[in-house]
Design an enzyme around this catalytic site. Structure first.
Site, mmCIF file in Angstrom:
data_model
loop_
_atom_site.group_PDB
_atom_site.id
_atom_site.type_symbol
_atom_site.label_atom_id
_atom_site.label_comp_id
_atom_site.label_asym_id
_atom_site.label_seq_id
_atom_site.Cartn_x
_atom_site.Cartn_y
_atom_site.Cartn_z
ATOM 1 N N HIS A 1 -2.865 -1.391 -2.975
ATOM 2 C CA HIS A 1 -3.937 -0.427 -2.737
ATOM 3 C C HIS A 1 -3.696 0.809 -3.583
ATOM 4 O O HIS A 1 -2.563 1.289 -3.692
ATOM 5 C CB HIS A 1 -3.972 -0.015 -1.262
ATOM 6 C CG HIS A 1 -4.349 -1.131 -0.349
ATOM 7 N ND1 HIS A 1 -4.151 -1.074 1.003
ATOM 8 C CD2 HIS A 1 -4.910 -2.342 -0.585
ATOM 9 C CE1 HIS A 1 -4.570 -2.184 1.569
ATOM 10 N NE2 HIS A 1 -5.030 -2.988 0.622
ATOM 11 N N SER B 1 0.867 -1.173 0.000
ATOM 12 C CA SER B 1 0.000 0.000 0.000
ATOM 13 C C SER B 1 0.904 1.222 0.000
ATOM 14 O O SER B 1 1.874 1.274 -0.768
ATOM 15 C CB SER B 1 -0.938 -0.056 1.208
ATOM 16 O OG SER B 1 -1.917 0.959 1.128
ATOM 17 N N ASP C 1 -4.162 -4.807 6.255
ATOM 18 C CA ASP C 1 -4.503 -5.703 5.148
ATOM 19 C C ASP C 1 -3.248 -6.458 4.712
ATOM 20 O O ASP C 1 -2.190 -5.873 4.550
ATOM 21 C CB ASP C 1 -5.090 -4.897 3.984
ATOM 22 C CG ASP C 1 -5.714 -5.773 2.918
ATOM 23 O OD1 ASP C 1 -6.106 -6.912 3.224
ATOM 24 O OD2 ASP C 1 -5.815 -5.312 1.768
#
Length: 188
Positions: free
Chosen positions: A41, A14, A134
């Site tokens: 992401h 991310s 995540d």
């Protein structure tokens, strides 16, 4: 380490991971022996530019797959914006617009869990810099299924939350700097 042991590499990241992924793709050779699955992401309403930016620096083809695309060695597959990317047993990709997981779609956890189920001990899972949890549970599933696990060294990460969360949840095989991750992949 035998390259035949592994059938795929799944990478999740991310905030702070884009430059690392770019460096990894730039280092890989066109004959890389397995597919690279990228779950990163990004802004869900920005539909273009991301694949192109990765492709410019990559030595292997980078694409956003379509539902049911077959995975091929020496190719990188980037989860499309605002879609979950599942890995199916038949070496195919499935896309889903199901609800976000960990506030994310694509969910790194879902990509890792399905890849772990498909490839079991023939999977390498790598977690990079990121600002949420995540990927931590997904990397645990990679480990639980006998796959090899790597976490970017939090000391080197732009944003430490994702690597630290993965390290808290499971005992990983390696905590590596970006250079060490690249060296490891080049040995495949």
């Amino acid at each position: 380490m035998s390259s035949m042991k592994y059938k795929a590499v799944v990478i999740g990241g991310s905030a702070g991971s884009f430059q690392i992924v770019t460096r990894i793709l730039n280092a890989l050779q066109p004959n890389f022996p397995v597919p690279i699955l990228l779950c990163l992401h990004r802004l869900k309403h920005v539909r273009s530019g991301f694949v192109e930016a990765l492709s410019v620096k990559s030595n292997i083809p980078v694409s956003e797959p379509y539902d049911k695309d077959m995975l091929k060695p020496g190719n990188a597959y980037l989860a499309p914006a605002n879609y979950h990317m599942f890995i199916e047993l038949a070496n195919r990709i499935a896309l889903s617009a199901d609800d976000p997981v960990n506030h994310s779609r694509p969910s790194i956890d879902l990509s890792f869990i399905t890849a772990a189920n498909a490839y079991r001990d023939k999977l390498i899972g790598i977690i990079l810099s990121g600002a949420n949890r995540d990927g931590a549970f997904g990397l645990k599933k990679v480990a639980d299924n006998g796959g090899l696990t790597i976490v970017q060294d939090p000391k080197e990460s732009d944003v430490k939350t994702m690597p630290e969360s993965a390290l808290q949840l499971t005992k990983v095989d390696y905590v590596y700097s970006t250079d060490q991750i690249i060296s490891f992949l080049l040995k495949l």
